[in-house]
Design a protein around this motif. Structure first.
Motif, mmCIF file in Angstrom:
data_model
loop_
_atom_site.group_PDB
_atom_site.id
_atom_site.type_symbol
_atom_site.label_atom_id
_atom_site.label_comp_id
_atom_site.label_asym_id
_atom_site.label_seq_id
_atom_site.Cartn_x
_atom_site.Cartn_y
_atom_site.Cartn_z
ATOM 1 N N GLN A 104 28.862 -16.447 -49.957
ATOM 2 C CA GLN A 104 29.122 -17.390 -48.869
ATOM 3 C C GLN A 104 29.397 -18.788 -49.390
ATOM 4 O O GLN A 104 30.202 -19.523 -48.815
ATOM 5 C CB GLN A 104 27.970 -17.379 -47.862
ATOM 6 C CG GLN A 104 27.947 -16.093 -47.071
ATOM 7 C CD GLN A 104 26.766 -15.926 -46.137
ATOM 8 O OE1 GLN A 104 26.705 -14.924 -45.456
ATOM 9 N NE2 GLN A 104 25.834 -16.852 -46.078
ATOM 10 N N ALA A 105 28.753 -19.187 -50.474
ATOM 11 C CA ALA A 105 29.031 -20.496 -51.069
ATOM 12 C C ALA A 105 30.508 -20.576 -51.462
ATOM 13 O O ALA A 105 31.177 -21.579 -51.197
ATOM 14 C CB ALA A 105 28.132 -20.736 -52.280
ATOM 15 N N GLU A 115 24.121 -23.575 -50.206
ATOM 16 C CA GLU A 115 24.009 -22.354 -49.400
ATOM 17 C C GLU A 115 22.573 -21.833 -49.401
ATOM 18 O O GLU A 115 22.066 -21.421 -48.361
ATOM 19 C CB GLU A 115 24.970 -21.277 -49.908
ATOM 20 C CG GLU A 115 25.036 -20.054 -49.029
ATOM 21 C CD GLU A 115 25.594 -20.297 -47.621
ATOM 22 O OE1 GLU A 115 25.335 -19.439 -46.746
ATOM 23 O OE2 GLU A 115 26.263 -21.310 -47.378
ATOM 24 N N ARG A 156 27.670 -30.534 -47.125
ATOM 25 C CA ARG A 156 28.734 -29.616 -47.516
ATOM 26 C C ARG A 156 29.701 -30.284 -48.446
ATOM 27 O O ARG A 156 29.996 -31.396 -48.454
ATOM 28 C CB ARG A 156 29.496 -29.137 -46.282
ATOM 29 C CG ARG A 156 28.728 -28.083 -45.526
ATOM 30 C CD ARG A 156 29.568 -27.533 -44.458
ATOM 31 N NE ARG A 156 29.681 -26.097 -44.702
ATOM 32 C CZ ARG A 156 30.174 -25.251 -43.863
ATOM 33 N NH1 ARG A 156 30.646 -25.656 -42.743
ATOM 34 N NH2 ARG A 156 30.223 -23.972 -44.147
#
Length: 156
Positions: A104-105, A115, A156
């Protein structure tokens, strides 16, 4: 407030530095939520195969997922709360797939560290009773996650 966190890494892939950062993040999140008293929780790191087994057994979903939380303060049908002020408050267990965290990262274009932090805070908020079953609940929970992560320094 005293937050006791039991970290278990079944994968041997999470560094001591990452665990220390997650511990500080959970302490920060607990203070942001104004938790008081003696509090305990556990965080376990697993691989995709193990989280798929857990997901299948407890959620009847035969697929890997990123994080699963088991809140100890949620009462099942017919259960009664334990009331003893001398015992620490046991929030529950957070289980994180490090495989999914890495995937997902990359998918989201941010760091593995961010993440892991996101999944940890997400699981922690579930232990506190937050959910995302309705649009309103999702907006509240996800904005709270973002606020905690941003203020902690894991943007992020």
């Amino acid at each position: 407030m005293n937050l006791e966190i039991d970290f278990m890494d079944e994968t041997n892939k999470v560094s001591e530095m990452e665990i220390n950062q997650l511990s500080k993040l959970l302490q920060f999140a607990a203070s942001q939520q104004k938790l008081e008293g003696e509090i305990e929780l556990s965080v376990t790191f697993v691989d995709n195969n193990r989280i798929q087994e857990i997901n299948k057994e407890y959620r009847e979903k035969d697929q890997p997922t990123d994080v699963i939380s088991f809140a100890m303060e949620e009462l099942g049908e017919g259960e009664i709360p334990l009331m003893n002020s001398t015992l620490p408050r046991m929030l529950g267990d957070i289980i994180i797939s490090v495989d999914r965290a890495k995937e997902q990262a990359e998918d989201y274009g941010h760091s593995y560290s961010r993440e892991l932090g996101f999944l940890t805070v997400h699981g922690f908020l579930h232990l506190l009773g937050y959910d995302h079953m309705t649009k309103e609940d999702e907006e509240m929970m996800f904005s709270l996650q973002r606020e905690i992560l941003d203020e902690f320094g894991l943007q992020r």
